[in-house]
Design an enzyme around this catalytic site. Structure first.
Site, mmCIF file in Angstrom:
data_model
loop_
_atom_site.group_PDB
_atom_site.id
_atom_site.type_symbol
_atom_site.label_atom_id
_atom_site.label_comp_id
_atom_site.label_asym_id
_atom_site.label_seq_id
_atom_site.Cartn_x
_atom_site.Cartn_y
_atom_site.Cartn_z
ATOM 1 N N SER A 49 0.827 -1.199 0.000
ATOM 2 C CA SER A 49 0.000 0.000 0.000
ATOM 3 C C SER A 49 0.865 1.254 0.000
ATOM 4 O O SER A 49 1.981 1.264 0.529
ATOM 5 C CB SER A 49 -0.896 0.005 1.245
ATOM 6 O OG SER A 49 -1.497 1.272 1.442
ATOM 7 N N TYR A 51 -2.194 -0.208 10.041
ATOM 8 C CA TYR A 51 -2.406 -0.750 8.697
ATOM 9 C C TYR A 51 -1.121 -0.640 7.877
ATOM 10 O O TYR A 51 -0.669 -1.612 7.265
ATOM 11 C CB TYR A 51 -3.542 -0.004 7.991
ATOM 12 C CG TYR A 51 -3.670 -0.341 6.529
ATOM 13 C CD1 TYR A 51 -3.996 -1.628 6.122
ATOM 14 C CD2 TYR A 51 -3.458 0.631 5.539
ATOM 15 C CE1 TYR A 51 -4.109 -1.953 4.769
ATOM 16 C CE2 TYR A 51 -3.561 0.323 4.197
ATOM 17 C CZ TYR A 51 -3.887 -0.966 3.814
ATOM 18 O OH TYR A 51 -3.990 -1.286 2.490
#
Length: 361
Positions: A148, A173
């Site tokens: 990501s 995350y």
């Protein structure tokens, strides 16, 4: 070296997810014959009916591509037994790991979900890839996995390059995604597993994730609620349309990093990382303006809708960053590909889908 995907068995985790389902559709349409095994836990992090819709789209396409096969398994990659069983039974040659708990803000309130799926789940995939070579088997020829843009944290240097240090995540995350890259590197080094990590930048499009800004803004505006625009509108995002993401994945799937032996007579890790982004960050206020135009054009909202009444500029959220901006030079050089769908066109397709899915059925 480019390997054809035709005739191969491909495991796609997170197959009912936004990126996973679109990848399955593209492979069925363009790589026939292909044997695809998908797994997804179908959790209720967001509206399950959207996941069910995606699966139905796959089944519909499969009906006209009879040379290919599609096997869907409801389960979680954090269950090691299920993962091992899939690898033993289907022996995938390419694995695309897209199963993950997504979302920066949700990781602040429910960290358990991220450790379970993103760390333990990915470890199970790596272990299964490792043991796919047992007994002299050909095994997994390429592991492609989702990382990501969040790994860049609050890096000041832009655009973000895969050469940049990413040691300061600002959310759990992001930390789990950086951990995935480190784990994959270790397994590539120790077990000579070709692996490629993909840092996605703000993926959007039809049938996407309802927690993403473009989708949640639409839901709120339709309900007459107020949308919050963070950092007082001074944020920029490198929005990347789903078809561009899928095309990038397909090209990368066919070109695993080459296996080499180093001077120490040990494997040089067959390992790579790429950004997949639009290389064109958009200001959030401009993004909201385009979204408004397209929602009116599609008939989701009336022309006289008072947008100013339903907008509120607020401070930055914990875990957020002011800008995401992908340097896609490596992707262009190695694969001759660069995402190109502009935001207006992408949001137009989303608005049309939203109208059909929620209002015309």
């Amino acid at each position: 070296m480019k390997n054809s995907l035709k005739g191969q068995t491909i495991l796609i985790t997170g197959a009912a997810g936004f990126i996973g389902s679109n990848l399955v559709l593209a492979l069925l349409k363009d790589e026939e014959p292909v044997n695809i095994v998908g797994i997804d836990n179908m959790n209720d992090y967001y509206d399950v009916s959207i996941k069910e819709y995606r699966i139905k789209q796959i089944e519909s396409v499969l009906a006209s591509h009879s040379e290919s096969t599609w096997t869907f398994i409801t389960g979680t990659i954090s269950d090691k037994e299920i993962v091992q069983k899939i690898f033993t039974e289907y022996k995938p040659s390419v694995v695309v790991n897209l199963a993950a708990q997504a979302g920066v803000r949700y990781s602040i309130i429910n960290p358990d979900a991220y450790i379970d799926s993103n760390i333990i789940g990915f470890y199970n995939i790596l272990e299964a890839c490792r043991h796919s070579y047992d007994g002299g088997e050909t095994g997994v020829q390429h592991l492609v996995y989702a990382s990501s843009s969040s790994v860049y944290g609050s890096n000041k240097k832009i655009p973000y390059s895969t050469e940049d240090k990413v040691d300061n995540p600002v959310s759990l995350y992001a930390a789990t995604k950086k951990s995935n890259e480190l784990m994959a590197h270790a397994y590539s080094k120790l077990y000579n597993i070709p692996s490629t990590g993909l840092r996605f930048f703000t993926v959007y499009g039809p049938a996407g994730r309802p927690d993403m800004a473009y989708f949640s803004f639409t839901n709120k505006l339709l309900a007459g609620e107020t949308i919050q625009i963070f950092n007082y509108g001074n944020c920029k995002r490198d929005f990347t349309y789903i078809d561009d993401i899928v095309e990038g994945i397909r090209r990368i799937m066919q070109s695993p990093p080459q296996k080499k032996i180093g001077e120490d007579e040990l494997p040089v890790p067959p390992y790579a990382i790429y950004n997949i982004g639009n290389n064109k960050p958009e200001n959030l206020l401009d993004f909201v303006k385009i979204l408004q135009e397209e929602l009116i054009r599609a008939g989701v909202l009336p022309e006289e809708y008072n947008f100013e009444k339903h907008k509120k500029l607020v401070a930055m959220q914990p875990g957020d960053v002011p800008i995401t901006y992908a340097d896609t030079t490596a992707l262009e050089n190695d694969f001759g590909f660069k995402p190109s769908t502009n935001l207006q066109e992408g949001l137009r397709r989303f608005a049309q889908w939203y109208r059909e899915f929620y209002m015309d059925r």
